[in-house]
Design a protein around this motif. Structure first.
Motif, PDB file in Angstrom:
ATOM      1  N   ALA A  11       0.850  -1.190   0.000  1.00  0.00           N
ATOM      2  CA  ALA A  11       0.000   0.000   0.000  1.00  0.00           C
ATOM      3  C   ALA A  11       0.884   1.238   0.000  1.00  0.00           C
ATOM      4  N   LEU A  40      -3.289  -0.219  -3.049  1.00  0.00           N
ATOM      5  CA  LEU A  40      -4.094   0.922  -2.627  1.00  0.00           C
ATOM      6  C   LEU A  40      -3.190   2.139  -2.478  1.00  0.00           C
ATOM      7  N   GLU A  41      -3.650   3.279  -2.983  1.00  0.00           N
ATOM      8  CA  GLU A  41      -2.918   4.547  -2.842  1.00  0.00           C
ATOM      9  C   GLU A  41      -3.798   5.529  -2.085  1.00  0.00           C
ATOM     10  N   GLN A  42      -3.316   5.971  -0.933  1.00  0.00           N
ATOM     11  CA  GLN A  42      -4.027   6.950  -0.124  1.00  0.00           C
ATOM     12  C   GLN A  42      -3.209   8.241  -0.069  1.00  0.00           C
ATOM     13  N   ARG A  57      -8.055   2.847   6.273  1.00  0.00           N
ATOM     14  CA  ARG A  57      -8.421   2.277   4.970  1.00  0.00           C
ATOM     15  C   ARG A  57      -7.330   1.320   4.495  1.00  0.00           C
ATOM     16  N   ILE A  58      -6.081   1.708   4.677  1.00  0.00           N
ATOM     17  CA  ILE A  58      -4.967   0.834   4.305  1.00  0.00           C
ATOM     18  C   ILE A  58      -5.009  -0.448   5.133  1.00  0.00           C
ATOM     19  N   MET A  61      -7.238  -3.193   3.932  1.00  0.00           N
ATOM     20  CA  MET A  61      -6.795  -3.922   2.744  1.00  0.00           C
ATOM     21  C   MET A  61      -5.800  -5.030   3.074  1.00  0.00           C
TER      22      MET A  61
END
Length: 221
Positions: A11, A40-42, A57-58, A61
């Motif tokens: 991530a 995932l990219e935040q 959120r990370i 995942m």
């Protein structure tokens, strides 16, 4: 490095500015090329102090690694919060985190974090130690990576001017004639586009300080 460790679910937490957008492009493309795309990219705003929503959120995942991309203070705070939220996965960063500011912001959470480094400031090379001493005497603080690279860049330009004279085309040709250069940052190797393809370093936080080791030639992720 991600590929070398066999990490497949990475991530990314990055600052939402131009440097963040453009800086991660090679990482994202490289991860895709080796069959380990970023899951995932935040993003967070520059100057942020809290990263809870992004990190939760990370965590949902279930990544096996995390890359943090941003300025040292914010990145350090993000690492500290990630550990507080229970993210125990390996954490990686880029060369901008190679500073005491990051270590102070992250505190004990920095332990084990690995960043890619374009130079090893612990080298005993007399070019580096001499430059470090002169810089310290003049400015009252040790040089960081950016100061060292700026010095090497100016030395290359000044050398090209001296060889070519005050002619822009000849200066350009003189620069492109340089294939390797031993500067204060170490050996610089240029490709045909004058991009530095010299060796990199891995800087791992051990006991609250960075410990350096050569990066695998094939492992630039």
């Amino acid at each position: 490095e991600l590929a070398r460790r066999g990490l497949e679910r990475t991530a990314l937490l990055r600052v939402n500015d131009r440097d963040g957008r453009t800086g991660v492009m090679e990482l994202v493309e490289g991860a895709r090329r080796v069959g380990r795309p970023i899951i995932l990219e935040q993003r967070y705003d520059e100057g942020a102090n809290e990263f809870g929503p992004e990190l939760r959120r990370i965590r949902e995942m279930d990544p096996d690694s995390l890359v943090v991309w941003g300025n040292p203070r914010e990145a350090g705070a993000a690492v500290r919060e990630a550990r507080a939220l229970g993210l125990r996965v390996p954490i990686f960063g880029f060369s901008r985190l190679q500073e005491d500011t990051f270590l102070k912001a992250a505190g004990e959470a920095a332990e084990g974090v690995t960043v890619i480094a374009t130079m090893n400031p612990q080298r005993a090379d007399p070019r580096w130690t001499g430059f470090r001493q002169r810089y310290q005497q003049r400015w009252g603080e040790p040089p960081d990576t950016f100061a060292a690279h700026a010095y090497d860049g100016m030395e290359l330009i000044i050398g090209a001017v001296r060889r070519a004279g005050l002619n822009r085309a000849r200066i350009r040709d003189a620069l492109f004639d340089v294939q390797t250069y031993d500067g204060v940052t170490g050996r610089i190797v240029f490709d045909t586009n004058m991009s530095d393809i010299g060796p990199l370093w891995l800087a791992r936080v051990v006991g609250g300080r960075f410990v350096y080791e050569p990066a695998p030639a094939w492992g630039r992720l």
